[in-house]
Design an enzyme around this catalytic site. Sequence first.
Site, PDB file in Angstrom:
ATOM      1  N   GLY A   1       0.845  -1.202   0.000  1.00  0.00           N
ATOM      2  CA  GLY A   1       0.000   0.000   0.000  1.00  0.00           C
ATOM      3  C   GLY A   1       0.874   1.242   0.000  1.00  0.00           C
TER       4      GLY A   1
ATOM      5  N   ALA B   1      15.361  10.854  -1.101  1.00  0.00           N
ATOM      6  CA  ALA B   1      16.509  10.791  -0.189  1.00  0.00           C
ATOM      7  C   ALA B   1      17.487   9.716  -0.625  1.00  0.00           C
ATOM      8  CB  ALA B   1      16.012  10.532   1.238  1.00  0.00           C
ATOM      9  N   VAL B   2      16.952   8.572  -1.069  1.00  0.00           N
ATOM     10  CA  VAL B   2      17.827   7.478  -1.525  1.00  0.00           C
ATOM     11  C   VAL B   2      18.647   7.949  -2.734  1.00  0.00           C
ATOM     12  CG1 VAL B   2      17.787   5.220  -2.701  1.00  0.00           C
ATOM     13  CG2 VAL B   2      16.391   5.577  -0.641  1.00  0.00           C
ATOM     14  N   VAL B   3      17.966   8.574  -3.691  1.00  0.00           N
ATOM     15  CA  VAL B   3      18.652   9.000  -4.924  1.00  0.00           C
ATOM     16  C   VAL B   3      19.702  10.073  -4.617  1.00  0.00           C
ATOM     17  CG1 VAL B   3      18.320  10.103  -7.185  1.00  0.00           C
ATOM     18  CG2 VAL B   3      16.683   8.369  -6.390  1.00  0.00           C
TER      19      VAL B   3
ATOM     20  N   ARG C   1       0.911  -4.742  -5.298  1.00  0.00           N
ATOM     21  CA  ARG C   1       0.994  -5.996  -4.546  1.00  0.00           C
ATOM     22  C   ARG C   1       1.183  -7.067  -5.623  1.00  0.00           C
ATOM     23  NH1 ARG C   1      -0.940  -3.932   0.533  1.00  0.00           N
ATOM     24  NH2 ARG C   1      -2.757  -2.614   0.234  1.00  0.00           N
TER      25      ARG C   1
ATOM     26  N   ASP D   1       5.471  -4.478   6.347  1.00  0.00           N
ATOM     27  CA  ASP D   1       6.014  -5.776   6.777  1.00  0.00           C
ATOM     28  C   ASP D   1       5.885  -6.842   5.693  1.00  0.00           C
ATOM     29  OD1 ASP D   1       3.212  -5.716   7.281  1.00  0.00           O
ATOM     30  OD2 ASP D   1       3.420  -7.483   8.548  1.00  0.00           O
TER      31      ASP D   1
ATOM     32  N   ILE E   1       1.003   3.373   6.128  1.00  0.00           N
ATOM     33  CA  ILE E   1       0.238   4.226   7.045  1.00  0.00           C
ATOM     34  C   ILE E   1      -0.124   3.477   8.328  1.00  0.00           C
ATOM     35  CG2 ILE E   1      -0.755   5.672   5.232  1.00  0.00           C
ATOM     36  CD1 ILE E   1      -3.451   4.123   5.712  1.00  0.00           C
ATOM     37  N   ASP E   2      -0.016   2.132   8.309  1.00  0.00           N
ATOM     38  CA  ASP E   2      -0.542   1.340   9.434  1.00  0.00           C
ATOM     39  C   ASP E   2       0.312   1.405  10.703  1.00  0.00           C
ATOM     40  OD1 ASP E   2      -2.480   0.557   7.631  1.00  0.00           O
ATOM     41  OD2 ASP E   2      -1.409  -1.257   7.043  1.00  0.00           O
TER      42      ASP E   2
ATOM     43  N   ASP F   1       2.415  -0.642  11.679  1.00  0.00           N
ATOM     44  CA  ASP F   1       2.427  -1.969  12.297  1.00  0.00           C
ATOM     45  C   ASP F   1       3.729  -2.723  12.056  1.00  0.00           C
ATOM     46  OD1 ASP F   1       2.046  -2.184   9.588  1.00  0.00           O
ATOM     47  OD2 ASP F   1       0.489  -3.709   9.694  1.00  0.00           O
TER      48      ASP F   1
ATOM     49  N   SER G   1     -23.334  15.391  20.452  1.00  0.00           N
ATOM     50  CA  SER G   1     -22.896  14.334  19.530  1.00  0.00           C
ATOM     51  C   SER G   1     -22.173  13.214  20.269  1.00  0.00           C
ATOM     52  CB  SER G   1     -21.945  14.953  18.514  1.00  0.00           C
ATOM     53  OG  SER G   1     -20.923  15.645  19.197  1.00  0.00           O
TER      54      SER G   1
ATOM     55  N   ARG H   1     -25.016   8.004  11.716  1.00  0.00           N
ATOM     56  CA  ARG H   1     -24.498   8.057  10.349  1.00  0.00           C
ATOM     57  C   ARG H   1     -23.109   7.413  10.301  1.00  0.00           C
ATOM     58  NH1 ARG H   1     -28.960   9.203   9.692  1.00  0.00           N
ATOM     59  NH2 ARG H   1     -29.906  10.943   8.571  1.00  0.00           N
TER      60      ARG H   1
ATOM     61  N   ILE I   1      -8.613   8.111   1.384  1.00  0.00           N
ATOM     62  CA  ILE I   1      -8.291   9.531   1.623  1.00  0.00           C
ATOM     63  C   ILE I   1      -7.106   9.614   2.585  1.00  0.00           C
ATOM     64  CG2 ILE I   1      -9.172  11.582   2.852  1.00  0.00           C
ATOM     65  CD1 ILE I   1     -11.882  10.999   1.558  1.00  0.00           C
TER      66      ILE I   1
HETATM   67  P1  ADP Z   1       2.889  -4.093   2.895  1.00  0.00           P
HETATM   68  O1  ADP Z   1       4.296  -4.128   2.428  1.00  0.00           O
HETATM   69  O2  ADP Z   1       2.316  -2.713   2.876  1.00  0.00           O
HETATM   70  O3  ADP Z   1       2.685  -4.817   4.216  1.00  0.00           O
HETATM   71  P2  ADP Z   1       1.680  -6.357   1.476  1.00  0.00           P
HETATM   72  O4  ADP Z   1       1.453  -7.187   2.696  1.00  0.00           O
HETATM   73  O5  ADP Z   1       0.593  -6.303   0.473  1.00  0.00           O
HETATM   74  O6  ADP Z   1       2.002  -4.827   1.800  1.00  0.00           O
HETATM   75  O7  ADP Z   1       2.993  -6.911   0.773  1.00  0.00           O
HETATM   76  C1  ADP Z   1       3.492  -6.291  -0.393  1.00  0.00           C
HETATM   77  C2  ADP Z   1       4.083  -7.309  -1.309  1.00  0.00           C
HETATM   78  O8  ADP Z   1       5.190  -7.971  -0.684  1.00  0.00           O
HETATM   79  C3  ADP Z   1       3.157  -8.457  -1.693  1.00  0.00           C
HETATM   80  O9  ADP Z   1       2.266  -8.119  -2.708  1.00  0.00           O
HETATM   81  C4  ADP Z   1       4.176  -9.481  -2.188  1.00  0.00           C
HETATM   82  O10 ADP Z   1       4.658  -9.143  -3.468  1.00  0.00           O
HETATM   83  C5  ADP Z   1       5.311  -9.279  -1.198  1.00  0.00           C
HETATM   84  N1  ADP Z   1       5.192 -10.260  -0.108  1.00  0.00           N
HETATM   85  C6  ADP Z   1       4.404 -10.208   0.982  1.00  0.00           C
HETATM   86  N2  ADP Z   1       4.553 -11.309   1.745  1.00  0.00           N
HETATM   87  C7  ADP Z   1       5.462 -12.087   1.111  1.00  0.00           C
HETATM   88  C8  ADP Z   1       6.053 -13.365   1.394  1.00  0.00           C
HETATM   89  N3  ADP Z   1       5.739 -14.066   2.474  1.00  0.00           N
HETATM   90  N4  ADP Z   1       6.960 -13.840   0.508  1.00  0.00           N
HETATM   91  C9  ADP Z   1       7.303 -13.142  -0.592  1.00  0.00           C
HETATM   92  N5  ADP Z   1       6.787 -11.937  -0.909  1.00  0.00           N
HETATM   93  C10 ADP Z   1       5.880 -11.416  -0.082  1.00  0.00           C
HETATM   94  O1  F6P Z   2      -1.511  -1.219   4.399  1.00  0.00           O
HETATM   95  C1  F6P Z   2      -2.055   0.035   4.061  1.00  0.00           C
HETATM   96  C2  F6P Z   2      -3.543  -0.073   3.846  1.00  0.00           C
HETATM   97  O2  F6P Z   2      -4.020   1.213   3.502  1.00  0.00           O
HETATM   98  C3  F6P Z   2      -4.325  -0.659   5.014  1.00  0.00           C
HETATM   99  O3  F6P Z   2      -4.575   0.304   6.018  1.00  0.00           O
HETATM  100  C4  F6P Z   2      -5.563  -1.140   4.320  1.00  0.00           C
HETATM  101  O4  F6P Z   2      -6.143  -2.211   5.035  1.00  0.00           O
HETATM  102  C5  F6P Z   2      -5.049  -1.606   2.973  1.00  0.00           C
HETATM  103  O5  F6P Z   2      -3.803  -0.955   2.772  1.00  0.00           O
HETATM  104  C6  F6P Z   2      -5.944  -1.281   1.827  1.00  0.00           C
HETATM  105  O6  F6P Z   2      -5.428  -1.907   0.706  1.00  0.00           O
HETATM  106  P1  F6P Z   2      -5.800  -1.527  -0.788  1.00  0.00           P
HETATM  107  O7  F6P Z   2      -5.184  -0.197  -1.096  1.00  0.00           O
HETATM  108  O8  F6P Z   2      -5.249  -2.635  -1.578  1.00  0.00           O
HETATM  109  O9  F6P Z   2      -7.311  -1.420  -0.838  1.00  0.00           O
END
Ligand code: ADP
Ligand code: F6P
Length: 345
Positions: A18, A29-31, A79, A110, A134-135, A137, A228, A258, A265
Amino acid sequence: MSTSQKTIKRIGVLTSGGDAPGMNAALRAVVLAAEHYGIETIAFRHGYQGLLDNDAVPMQAKDVLHILQYSGTIIKSARCRRFKEVEAAQLAAKNLDSLNIDALIVIGGDGSFRGADHLANHWQGQIIGVPGTIDNDVYGTDQTIGYATAVAIAMDALDKIRDTADAMDRVFIVEVMGRDAGFIGLCSAMSSGAERMILPELQKEKALTISALVKHIKRVQEIRGEGSYVMVLSEHQWPGGAVALSEQLEAEYHLPCRPCLLGHIQRGGPPAPADRILASELGVHAVELILAGAHRVMAAKSQNACVAVPLRETWEKKHPLDENLLRIQHEIFNPVKKKQQRAAL
Ligand code: ADP
Ligand code: F6P
């Protein structure tokens, strides 16, 4: 960290998963850091998909001019399910070698780091992660790039919701993102003074029932009089989300309610200063870690210092919510006090 140091001439970079506000700032920054150290940068477009398709573009300082103020990512993200396969990692390794790339920087969450670790099993080059989601996590970094912006956007939306909710004495259920973590939920609730929050971390302790929620709403109305009631709901924490919950509260309990889904966003608009700065620092840190011989680590900021965290730890260990913030928002700021507390007042 590896001790063998080879001369780094060319690095690769990609954004994956995402998109998060600040990914462009991290790329810039990397570049800039690479150019500073006399290293060439090749960007792979569309995350790991670009590694498989050899969708590679050389990047120089002039290509990253004035991008840090925009969310999204100019090199695109994606993804890519296929990347989990061994053959995909082998193909990526072959493509990286054919371009003479010495090290790869993966900007993502992650999941992207799992992908990086998977690639490391099949490729000899150095791999460094930069936390962009953004998470928030990801274990090992105080904050991820994009999180501060998402909280600011959610807070701004909640402030606006409060105006209309208050004007019509309504209950609002505002659904925020976060995947399986309650960071955005907790901090947007606290910064906007929400009456209640449903977070994954709280649901694990004791899941909130609709009758307990209705009781809480009624008790708040009793204590505060007209006005509210705003609740922050983390995504995936109620069957059918904010819409279903709001419909249920109206239909079964006759509460004027609601729903509001903030959705994507939360990933757009100008990145907050904190994200631009964190991204700038971590992008440079990632390049410097490569020069120091690091491999299979995330470039992170922890307790005000730049650190290197083993990639595996970033998902094997859990990044916990701030217990004190949780206590304050859930207990101290809860408008409904427990009976004993009320008696003591
Ligand atoms: P985020 O990096 O935001 O957590 P995702 O969980 O969708 O997002 O992971 C991003 C991409 O990383 C996945 O679409 C896939 O290409 C790769 N990926 C995730 N988990 C694995 C895994 N266990 N092995 C190999 N590639 C992975
Ligand atoms: O990991 C970022 C995130 O925005 C999560 O908060 C949300 O669950 C997910 O990605 C949404 O994924 P997508 O953009 O594929 O709908």
